[in-house]
Write a protein that holds these residues in place. Sequence first.
Motif, PDB file in Angstrom:
ATOM      1  N   ILE A 168       0.830  -1.204   0.000  1.00 42.63           N
ATOM      2  CA  ILE A 168       0.000   0.000   0.000  1.00 42.63           C
ATOM      3  C   ILE A 168       0.865   1.255   0.000  1.00 42.63           C
ATOM      4  N   ASP A 169       1.891   1.258   0.857  1.00 38.09           N
ATOM      5  CA  ASP A 169       2.784   2.425   0.929  1.00 38.09           C
ATOM      6  C   ASP A 169       3.468   2.677  -0.413  1.00 38.09           C
ATOM      7  N   ALA A 170       3.925   1.596  -1.043  1.00 42.26           N
ATOM      8  CA  ALA A 170       4.625   1.727  -2.321  1.00 42.26           C
ATOM      9  C   ALA A 170       3.701   2.266  -3.408  1.00 42.26           C
ATOM     10  N   LEU A 171       2.491   1.732  -3.475  1.00 45.26           N
ATOM     11  CA  LEU A 171       1.544   2.192  -4.498  1.00 45.26           C
ATOM     12  C   LEU A 171       1.140   3.644  -4.274  1.00 45.26           C
ATOM     13  N   LYS A 172       0.975   4.028  -3.007  1.00 47.72           N
ATOM     14  CA  LYS A 172       0.627   5.418  -2.694  1.00 47.72           C
ATOM     15  C   LYS A 172       1.733   6.385  -3.117  1.00 47.72           C
ATOM     16  N   LEU A 173       2.984   5.913  -3.040  1.00 47.72           N
ATOM     17  CA  LEU A 173       4.120   6.772  -3.389  1.00 47.72           C
ATOM     18  C   LEU A 173       4.401   6.791  -4.890  1.00 47.72           C
ATOM     19  N   GLY A 174       3.626   6.015  -5.639  1.00 51.02           N
ATOM     20  CA  GLY A 174       3.761   6.083  -7.092  1.00 51.02           C
ATOM     21  C   GLY A 174       4.284   4.842  -7.769  1.00 51.02           C
ATOM     22  N   ALA A 175       4.489   3.740  -7.026  1.00 48.12           N
ATOM     23  CA  ALA A 175       4.921   2.500  -7.665  1.00 48.12           C
ATOM     24  C   ALA A 175       3.841   2.016  -8.627  1.00 48.12           C
ATOM     25  N   ALA A 176       4.265   1.457  -9.758  1.00 48.13           N
ATOM     26  CA  ALA A 176       3.306   0.983 -10.754  1.00 48.13           C
ATOM     27  C   ALA A 176       2.802  -0.410 -10.423  1.00 48.13           C
ATOM     28  N   ASP A 177       3.643  -1.211  -9.741  1.00 44.13           N
ATOM     29  CA  ASP A 177       3.272  -2.599  -9.446  1.00 44.13           C
ATOM     30  C   ASP A 177       4.258  -3.153  -8.415  1.00 44.13           C
ATOM     31  N   TYR A 178       4.114  -4.443  -8.065  1.00 44.30           N
ATOM     32  CA  TYR A 178       5.042  -5.084  -7.137  1.00 44.30           C
ATOM     33  C   TYR A 178       5.199  -6.558  -7.520  1.00 44.30           C
ATOM     34  N   ILE A 179       6.330  -7.146  -7.101  1.00 48.59           N
ATOM     35  CA  ILE A 179       6.620  -8.565  -7.315  1.00 48.59           C
ATOM     36  C   ILE A 179       7.187  -9.126  -6.026  1.00 48.59           C
ATOM     37  N   ASN A 180       6.751 -10.321  -5.661  1.00 46.11           N
ATOM     38  CA  ASN A 180       7.271 -10.982  -4.462  1.00 46.11           C
ATOM     39  C   ASN A 180       8.493 -11.836  -4.806  1.00 46.11           C
ATOM     40  N   LYS A 181       9.452 -11.912  -3.867  1.00 43.04           N
ATOM     41  CA  LYS A 181      10.588 -12.841  -3.966  1.00 43.04           C
ATOM     42  C   LYS A 181      10.321 -14.047  -3.051  1.00 43.04           C
ATOM     43  N   PRO A 182      10.658 -15.242  -3.539  1.00 48.23           N
ATOM     44  CA  PRO A 182      11.235 -15.566  -4.845  1.00 48.23           C
ATOM     45  C   PRO A 182      10.186 -15.406  -5.939  1.00 48.23           C
ATOM     46  N   PHE A 183      10.578 -14.822  -7.051  1.00 44.20           N
ATOM     47  CA  PHE A 183       9.633 -14.507  -8.120  1.00 44.20           C
ATOM     48  C   PHE A 183       9.424 -15.690  -9.053  1.00 44.20           C
ATOM     49  N   GLU A 184       8.253 -15.716  -9.659  1.00 46.54           N
ATOM     50  CA  GLU A 184       7.962 -16.695 -10.706  1.00 46.54           C
ATOM     51  C   GLU A 184       8.238 -16.033 -12.050  1.00 46.54           C
ATOM     52  N   PHE A 185       8.932 -16.760 -12.921  1.00 45.92           N
ATOM     53  CA  PHE A 185       9.378 -16.201 -14.191  1.00 45.92           C
ATOM     54  C   PHE A 185       8.213 -15.670 -15.023  1.00 45.92           C
ATOM     55  N   GLU A 186       7.128 -16.430 -15.139  1.00 45.60           N
ATOM     56  CA  GLU A 186       5.985 -16.023 -15.951  1.00 45.60           C
ATOM     57  C   GLU A 186       5.304 -14.782 -15.384  1.00 45.60           C
ATOM     58  N   VAL A 187       5.240 -14.715 -14.049  1.00 42.25           N
ATOM     59  CA  VAL A 187       4.646 -13.536 -13.414  1.00 42.25           C
ATOM     60  C   VAL A 187       5.503 -12.306 -13.692  1.00 42.25           C
ATOM     61  N   LEU A 188       6.824 -12.479 -13.564  1.00 43.18           N
ATOM     62  CA  LEU A 188       7.740 -11.378 -13.842  1.00 43.18           C
ATOM     63  C   LEU A 188       7.567 -10.894 -15.278  1.00 43.18           C
ATOM     64  N   LYS A 189       7.442 -11.835 -16.203  1.00 49.95           N
ATOM     65  CA  LYS A 189       7.275 -11.498 -17.619  1.00 49.95           C
ATOM     66  C   LYS A 189       6.012 -10.663 -17.844  1.00 49.95           C
ATOM     67  N   VAL A 190       4.902 -11.115 -17.289  1.00 46.53           N
ATOM     68  CA  VAL A 190       3.632 -10.413 -17.477  1.00 46.53           C
ATOM     69  C   VAL A 190       3.691  -9.012 -16.886  1.00 46.53           C
ATOM     70  N   ARG A 191       4.255  -8.908 -15.674  1.00 46.80           N
ATOM     71  CA  ARG A 191       4.313  -7.593 -15.013  1.00 46.80           C
ATOM     72  C   ARG A 191       5.188  -6.612 -15.808  1.00 46.80           C
ATOM     73  N   ILE A 192       6.344  -7.085 -16.279  1.00 45.47           N
ATOM     74  CA  ILE A 192       7.239  -6.212 -17.027  1.00 45.47           C
ATOM     75  C   ILE A 192       6.623  -5.815 -18.364  1.00 45.47           C
ATOM     76  N   ASP A 193       6.103  -6.813 -19.095  1.00 41.37           N
ATOM     77  CA  ASP A 193       5.495  -6.520 -20.404  1.00 41.37           C
ATOM     78  C   ASP A 193       4.359  -5.521 -20.275  1.00 41.37           C
ATOM     79  N   MET A 194       3.517  -5.713 -19.279  1.00 40.76           N
ATOM     80  CA  MET A 194       2.361  -4.836 -19.086  1.00 40.76           C
ATOM     81  C   MET A 194       2.802  -3.399 -18.816  1.00 40.76           C
ATOM     82  N   GLN A 195       3.816  -3.217 -17.961  1.00 43.62           N
ATOM     83  CA  GLN A 195       4.268  -1.866 -17.623  1.00 43.62           C
ATOM     84  C   GLN A 195       4.977  -1.190 -18.792  1.00 43.62           C
ATOM     85  N   LEU A 196       5.728  -1.984 -19.585  1.00 43.16           N
ATOM     86  CA  LEU A 196       6.406  -1.396 -20.733  1.00 43.16           C
ATOM     87  C   LEU A 196       5.406  -0.979 -21.816  1.00 43.16           C
TER      88      LEU A 196
END
Length: 385
Positions: free
Chosen positions: A94-122
């Motif tokens: 919540i704090d990150a999104l309020k400060l202007g973050a576009a999204d978040y990813i949890n560690k350890p990350f899943e490759f497919e999730v990382l791909k979707v999040r990056i592609d969507m933001q780009l």
Amino acid sequence: MESASQILVVDDTPINLELLCNAVRQLGYEAVAANSGKRAMEKLAEGTIDLVLLDYLMPEKSGLEVLVDIKNNPSLAGLPVVMVTGYYDTQVVIDALKLGAADYINKPFEFEVLKVRIDMQLQRRKMEQEMLKMRQVAEDTNVSKSRFLSFVSHELRSPLNSVVGYCDLLELVMTRDGINDYLEHVAHIKSAGMHILSITSDLLDLAQIESGKLKMNYKNVALAELVESIVAEMQPLMRKNQNRLKVQLGKELGPVLIDEVRFRQIVDNLLSNGAKYTHGGEVALTVEKIKEKAEAMLRISVQDTGIGIPRDKLDTLFREFSKVDDKSGSAPYGTGTGLGLMITRQLCEQMGGNISVASEQGAGTVFTVTLPVKQERPFFEGGHA
């Protein structure tokens, strides 16, 4: 060939930094590594980064502090930042999104999730950049158009005024000397010159409005006298189409603070419009003070018994170059540019008011203008108490 997007990966732990950078490269993007917030800001200053993967927990400067630095920098504020957290905490997200973050990813990350999040933001980033370019092009085009209109209007007005002036002189001399054979031709030349002058005035007003340079000049005006002057000047136009002009003034109009020139222009436009689209009928002008939501307002209505406006034309009536045509299939009424009503609406809005229209085809039209009454000052002849 289009170069790969550059993604800045920020993490103080070497193994995490390496894993994320390798994943970014596998996705087909170029990875730029930074092991601290300070190093991240140095990389961002180079101006080639398209997205940031930012670790939340870092020594010296936390991910949230780096995020704040990015968003506070005007040149970086639109850059998408995806926070990377080692554990899921709702408040952190919540704090990150309020400060202007576009999204978040949890560690350890899943490759497919990382791909979707990056592609969507780009993709989102690319669309925003394209929209900004389109907006800039539109603004530049609008400025160029306004400058062109203003230039053309100024260049036309002087020679046209000369043409009309010489026509006046010719009419005077020919009438004095009894040369009547060409008086009608001179009158046609004068009429055409006046018509073009009217068009150039509309174009100049349009240029000023669109460039934001139209200024209002408010002063105390004896409203009843101003309306009488407008009505007197409008009578020849009314007689041209055998129309009657009916005037009704409300009680206690008194002096008001208005821009006299723009008020006259609004009323002139509406009366001219009524006279043009009415033949052998009546045009009624009503000016009165009213109370609207406890605020003193001026209400000006112009009602005619003319051809009326088709229902499907009402929504476009105040748009640029919009005109009402005779539905008999013969020819349009008048030869105007269609700018008059659009300019009238914008003048009303500039003065803090509005304009509305009601019409029935074949039964006439009524335009209603509402303008706020400015704070009145005592009105004295010659400006003295």
